[in-house]
Enzyme design. Structure first.
Site, PDB file in Angstrom:
ATOM      1  N   MET A   1      39.518  32.864  37.933  1.00  0.00           N
ATOM      2  CA  MET A   1      38.714  32.671  39.007  1.00  0.00           C
ATOM      3  C   MET A   1      37.415  33.071  38.489  1.00  0.00           C
ATOM      4  SD  MET A   1      40.063  31.707  42.111  1.00  0.00           S
ATOM      5  CE  MET A   1      41.859  31.664  42.253  1.00  0.00           C
ATOM      6  N   CYS A   2      36.103  32.714  39.429  1.00  0.00           N
ATOM      7  CA  CYS A   2      35.202  32.895  39.082  1.00  0.00           C
ATOM      8  C   CYS A   2      34.145  33.903  39.847  1.00  0.00           C
ATOM      9  CB  CYS A   2      33.964  31.414  39.154  1.00  0.00           C
ATOM     10  SG  CYS A   2      34.705  30.271  38.026  1.00  0.00           S
ATOM     11  N   GLU A   3      32.876  33.843  39.499  1.00  0.00           N
ATOM     12  CA  GLU A   3      32.176  35.170  40.472  1.00  0.00           C
ATOM     13  C   GLU A   3      30.998  34.041  41.366  1.00  0.00           C
ATOM     14  OE1 GLU A   3      31.958  38.882  40.986  1.00  0.00           O
ATOM     15  OE2 GLU A   3      33.763  39.662  39.785  1.00  0.00           O
TER      16      GLU A   3
END
Length: 262
Positions: A1-3
């Site tokens: 996942m990313c932010e």
């Protein structure tokens, strides 16, 4: 996942402060070490920085943190690759032109089986995120006009966001420089700072800023992030399926769409 990190009607101090907190999560306090990017709107122009390496150890990111960039809308992203190679072409945010403006998009999540139909806009890299962005832009280009009302654009974006979120995880930020659209599939948080301003402490770095000395009484600044960036402020947590369209630091349109149960 990313932010993700988005800012509406920000001051240079807010931007540097929040960006500093986010970049620490890119390979230091968090695992998001597969590249980073940031886009600052300057009028109708966009100033962008991208790297395929970790933001926490990036000299370019350090320069951005300390540079007093004035931008009414900014979108930042740190990447933990799950679809697509670790390369510059796959770093967010992505940019395309529509109706004489640059549109900037960043995505947190994954749509494993998503395949975009052919259209005017095509992906350069091999991420599902860029494919989604191109599909969204093709949809807007064919279904609306450059004179479309902002309310109609917001509704079209919410409908497509629901369509994507039913296929996987779809948290996103999208802007054309005039407004910032945000959608929560799993997690997103926001905070709006206005007078009277006070101090704030980053979660991911030993940095505190007293915004009272850095702002004017008329400033309104909103920050949207995957997770709260500060430890001593009350952040507003989005609900699943909730979307908001920000302009000049305020929410001007919002709503919630139905999503399948987790």
């Amino acid at each position: 996942m990313c932010e993700l990190l988005g800012m509406s009607a920000n001051t240079p101090t807010d931007l540097c402060f929040s960006f500093t907190g986010l970049t620490r999560r890119g390979g230091d306090t968090g695992p998001h070490s597969d590249g980073w990017g940031v886009a600052f709107y300057e009028g109708k122009g966009v100033r962008t920085f991208h790297e395929s390496s970790a933001s926490a150890s990036s000299e370019i990111a350090t320069v951005v943190q300390s540079h007093p960039i004035k931008s009414e809308t900014a979108i930042c992203h740190i990447r933990q690759a799950n679809v697509g190679h670790n390369c510059l072409a796959n770093t967010h945010p992505f940019t395309r032109e529509l109706w004489g403006r640059y549109w900037v998009f960043a995505h947190n999540g994954q749509l494993t089986d998503f395949v975009a139909p052919e259209g005017f806009y095509e992906a350069v890299g091999d991420t599902d995120s860029e494919a989604i962005f191109c599909d969204l832009m093709n949809h807007l280009r064919h279904s609306l006009s450059r004179t479309a009302k902002l309310e109609d654009i917001a509704e079209a974006l919410a409908d497509k966001a629901q369509f994507y979120a039913k296929q996987g995880v779809f948290n996103c930020l999208l802007s054309n420089g005039d407004w910032l659209f945000t959608f929560c599939s799993t997690k997103l948080a926001s905070i709006t700072r206005r007078a009277p301003f006070g101090p704030a402490q980053l979660k991911d770095a030993d940095v505190t800023v007293d915004f009272e000395s850095e702002t004017t009484p008329n400033d309104v600044v909103s920050v949207i992030a995957t997770e709260p960036l500060t430890s001593d402020e009350a952040w507003d947590i989005y609900q699943r399926g909730e979307w908001r369209l920000w302009q000049n630091g305020e929410v001007c349109y919002s709503g919630t769409v139905a999503l399948p149960a987790n």
